[in-house]
Every structure is written in structure tokens, then in C-alpha cells.
Design an enzyme around this catalytic site. Structure first.
Site, PDB file in Angstrom:
ATOM      1  N   LYS A 140      10.009  -7.671   1.117  1.00 19.07           N
ATOM      2  CA  LYS A 140       9.399  -7.537  -0.208  1.00 19.07           C
ATOM      3  C   LYS A 140       9.774  -8.688  -1.149  1.00 19.07           C
ATOM      4  O   LYS A 140      10.701  -9.454  -0.868  1.00 19.07           O
ATOM      5  CB  LYS A 140       9.811  -6.186  -0.801  1.00 19.07           C
ATOM      6  CG  LYS A 140       9.270  -4.982  -0.016  1.00 19.07           C
ATOM      7  CD  LYS A 140       9.543  -3.671  -0.752  1.00 19.07           C
ATOM      8  CE  LYS A 140       8.997  -2.488   0.030  1.00 19.07           C
ATOM      9  NZ  LYS A 140       9.147  -1.211  -0.715  1.00 19.07           N
ATOM     10  N   PHE A 166       4.809   6.189  -9.910  1.00 18.19           N
ATOM     11  CA  PHE A 166       5.299   4.820  -9.748  1.00 18.19           C
ATOM     12  C   PHE A 166       4.248   3.869  -9.159  1.00 18.19           C
ATOM     13  O   PHE A 166       4.542   2.702  -8.913  1.00 18.19           O
ATOM     14  CB  PHE A 166       6.574   4.804  -8.883  1.00 18.19           C
ATOM     15  CG  PHE A 166       6.422   5.430  -7.519  1.00 18.19           C
ATOM     16  CD1 PHE A 166       5.862   4.716  -6.469  1.00 18.19           C
ATOM     17  CD2 PHE A 166       6.855   6.725  -7.269  1.00 18.19           C
ATOM     18  CE1 PHE A 166       5.719   5.272  -5.215  1.00 18.19           C
ATOM     19  CE2 PHE A 166       6.719   7.304  -6.008  1.00 18.19           C
ATOM     20  CZ  PHE A 166       6.151   6.571  -4.983  1.00 18.19           C
ATOM     21  N   ARG A 172      13.522   2.090  10.902  1.00 17.00           N
ATOM     22  CA  ARG A 172      13.927   2.954   9.790  1.00 17.00           C
ATOM     23  C   ARG A 172      15.447   3.083   9.727  1.00 17.00           C
ATOM     24  O   ARG A 172      16.033   3.107   8.648  1.00 17.00           O
ATOM     25  CB  ARG A 172      13.259   4.327   9.911  1.00 17.00           C
ATOM     26  CG  ARG A 172      11.749   4.231   9.707  1.00 17.00           C
ATOM     27  CD  ARG A 172      11.058   5.561   9.788  1.00 17.00           C
ATOM     28  NE  ARG A 172      11.329   6.394   8.621  1.00 17.00           N
ATOM     29  CZ  ARG A 172      10.763   6.197   7.432  1.00 17.00           C
ATOM     30  NH1 ARG A 172       9.941   5.197   7.237  1.00 17.00           N
ATOM     31  NH2 ARG A 172      11.040   7.004   6.439  1.00 17.00           N
ATOM     32  N   THR A 177      15.375   4.930   1.394  1.00 15.58           N
ATOM     33  CA  THR A 177      14.501   4.270   0.408  1.00 15.58           C
ATOM     34  C   THR A 177      15.269   3.883  -0.846  1.00 15.58           C
ATOM     35  O   THR A 177      15.103   2.781  -1.373  1.00 15.58           O
ATOM     36  CB  THR A 177      13.341   5.226   0.025  1.00 15.58           C
ATOM     37  OG1 THR A 177      12.663   5.614   1.217  1.00 15.58           O
ATOM     38  CG2 THR A 177      12.362   4.554  -0.928  1.00 15.58           C
ATOM     39  N   ARG A 185      18.988  -2.125   3.280  1.00 10.87           N
ATOM     40  CA  ARG A 185      18.902  -1.746   1.861  1.00 10.87           C
ATOM     41  C   ARG A 185      20.282  -1.618   1.225  1.00 10.87           C
ATOM     42  O   ARG A 185      20.448  -1.944   0.049  1.00 10.87           O
ATOM     43  CB  ARG A 185      18.077  -0.468   1.724  1.00 10.87           C
ATOM     44  CG  ARG A 185      16.577  -0.758   1.940  1.00 10.87           C
ATOM     45  CD  ARG A 185      15.797   0.501   2.093  1.00 10.87           C
ATOM     46  NE  ARG A 185      14.354   0.279   2.077  1.00 10.87           N
ATOM     47  CZ  ARG A 185      13.482   1.146   2.572  1.00 10.87           C
ATOM     48  NH1 ARG A 185      13.907   2.269   3.125  1.00 10.87           N
ATOM     49  NH2 ARG A 185      12.195   0.897   2.518  1.00 10.87           N
ATOM     50  N   GLU A 244      -1.164   0.230   9.626  1.00 10.98           N
ATOM     51  CA  GLU A 244      -0.593  -0.823   8.779  1.00 10.98           C
ATOM     52  C   GLU A 244      -0.663  -2.186   9.472  1.00 10.98           C
ATOM     53  O   GLU A 244      -0.946  -3.202   8.828  1.00 10.98           O
ATOM     54  CB  GLU A 244       0.841  -0.442   8.396  1.00 10.98           C
ATOM     55  CG  GLU A 244       0.877   0.788   7.486  1.00 10.98           C
ATOM     56  CD  GLU A 244       2.277   1.271   7.133  1.00 10.98           C
ATOM     57  OE1 GLU A 244       3.276   0.695   7.631  1.00 10.98           O
ATOM     58  OE2 GLU A 244       2.372   2.218   6.339  1.00 10.98           O
TER      59      GLU A 244
HETATM   60  P1  CMP Z   1       7.952   1.794   0.742  1.00 11.26           P
HETATM   61  O1  CMP Z   1       8.521   2.171   2.063  1.00 11.26           O
HETATM   62  O2  CMP Z   1       7.429   0.412   0.619  1.00 11.26           O
HETATM   63  O3  CMP Z   1       6.791   2.832   0.336  1.00 11.26           O
HETATM   64  C1  CMP Z   1       6.496   3.177  -0.991  1.00 11.26           C
HETATM   65  C2  CMP Z   1       7.422   2.525  -1.964  1.00 11.26           C
HETATM   66  O4  CMP Z   1       7.388   3.010  -3.278  1.00 11.26           O
HETATM   67  C3  CMP Z   1       8.832   2.752  -1.513  1.00 11.26           C
HETATM   68  O5  CMP Z   1       9.087   1.972  -0.371  1.00 11.26           O
HETATM   69  C4  CMP Z   1       9.629   2.371  -2.766  1.00 11.26           C
HETATM   70  O6  CMP Z   1      10.054   1.037  -2.776  1.00 11.26           O
HETATM   71  C5  CMP Z   1       8.595   2.537  -3.885  1.00 11.26           C
HETATM   72  N1  CMP Z   1       9.035   3.432  -4.936  1.00 11.26           N
HETATM   73  C6  CMP Z   1       9.155   3.099  -6.213  1.00 11.26           C
HETATM   74  N2  CMP Z   1       9.570   4.144  -6.937  1.00 11.26           N
HETATM   75  C7  CMP Z   1       9.729   5.171  -6.063  1.00 11.26           C
HETATM   76  C8  CMP Z   1      10.145   6.531  -6.207  1.00 11.26           C
HETATM   77  N3  CMP Z   1      10.496   7.039  -7.387  1.00 11.26           N
HETATM   78  N4  CMP Z   1      10.192   7.300  -5.085  1.00 11.26           N
HETATM   79  C9  CMP Z   1       9.821   6.793  -3.873  1.00 11.26           C
HETATM   80  N5  CMP Z   1       9.417   5.511  -3.706  1.00 11.26           N
HETATM   81  C10 CMP Z   1       9.387   4.716  -4.782  1.00 11.26           C
END
Ligand code: CMP
Length: 140
Positions: free
Chosen positions: A11, A59, A87, A93, A104, A128
Site C-alpha cells: 500500500k 471508512f 494472511r 488488519t 503489519r 482480485e
Molecule cells: P484491506 O485488507 O486492504 O481491506 C479493506 C481495508 O479497509 C483494510 O485492509 C483496512 O486497511 C481498511 N480500513 C480502514 N478502516 C478500517 C476499519 N475501521 N475496519 C476495517 N478496515 C478498515
């Protein structure tokens, strides 16, 4: 187990800090092989389409703005159980919940600027990958 594929994005927060190599090294060390890779600037249309499942989430607009704020590196990764393997090495996340040794934990700045995306299922991996790559761009 047979090799499968998953889709990854490095990213804008990671490309901005020149971490493409560092992130890729962690992917490779986790047993994944980069079989396709390109650095692109995502268009708004691409980001909205790619993250379409999140359209109703609060978001969503910020996510699209962030993902188009700088270059990203889209990749196809191959390995045994590639989706889960990726993963595992990405970590949670939210970096505050990410385990030691994960990408991460090492590099993410926030839940939004969390350095990497990875597919969450084999079915979504196929969707994807097809979103960003033609089959002839993938060389295993
Ligand atoms: P990604 O796996 O790219 O898929 C969706 C993205 O939304 C996630 O990673 C996060 O980086 C982003 N995101 C931003 N805010 C939130 C949130 N509150 N909860 C979950 N994902 C979020």
C-alpha cells in the site's frame, strides 16, 4: 499440498517509506513466490471497484482516498496454501493487534495505512488477480 495463488497489494504508506523490498522479503521468507508484480497508481475507479464490498462502510471514502494517494505494488503470490500463508505473515488488519514477526506489526502505521492487502479466500484471490492482471503477465 499443491501451490495456490493469492493477491497482494503493497500500500501507499509502505511505498512512500521505500519498503517494497522489505515487505517482499518477508513474503518470500514466508514461503511465497512473487509470480507477477507491477507498480501502479490506482485510479479512483479502480479503488472503488476493487473495494466495492466495503462501499457502505464508514471508512470507504477515506480508504479510496488513501489507496489512490501514492503508488502501490500489486502482486500475485504463489505457494502452498497461499491465501492463509499470506494472511499469517501480514498479521491482523489493525496493527495494534498484529503478532510479532508479521508485516503489519513491523511496518503498519494504522488500521488504514496498514502496509499490505491480501485476499481472504481462494475465490476472492481469483477475482482480485483478474482485476489487475492478464494471465500472460503471471509467470510462475
Ligand atoms: P484491506 O485488507 O486492504 O481491506 C479493506 C481495508 O479497509 C483494510 O485492509 C483496512 O486497511 C481498511 N480500513 C480502514 N478502516 C478500517 C476499519 N475501521 N475496519 C476495517 N478496515 C478498515
Amino acid at each position: 499440498m499443491a501451490a495456490t495463488r493469492t493477491f497482494s497489494i503493497i500500500k501507499p504508506d509502505a511505498t512512500r517509506r521505500n519498503l517494497t523490498g522489505a515487505v517482499t522479503k518477508m513474503l518470500e521468507e514466508a514461503g511465497l513466490r512473487v509470480v507477477a508484480s507491477k507498480r501502479i497508481r490506482m485510479t479512483r475507479e479502480q479503488a472503488e471497484g476493487f473495494y466495492g464490498v466495503h462501499r457502505e462502510r464508514p471508512f470507504f471514502n477515506d480508504l479510496v482516498a488513501f489507496m489512490t494517494s501514492g503508488p502501490v505494488v500489486v502482486q500475485v503470490l504463489e505457494g502452498d496454501n497461499a491465501v492463509q500463508r499470506n494472511r499469517d505473515v501480514m498479521g491482523a488488519t489493525n496493527p495494534a493487534q498484529a503478532a510479532e514477526g508479521t508485516i503489519r506489526k513491523a511496518y503498519a502505521e494504522s488500521i488504514e495505512a496498514n502496509s499490505v492487502h491480501g485476499s481472504d479466500s481462494d475465490e476472492n484471490a481469483r477475482i482480485e488477480i483478474d482485476f489487475f492482471f492478464r494471465e500472460e503477465e503471471i509467470v510462475g
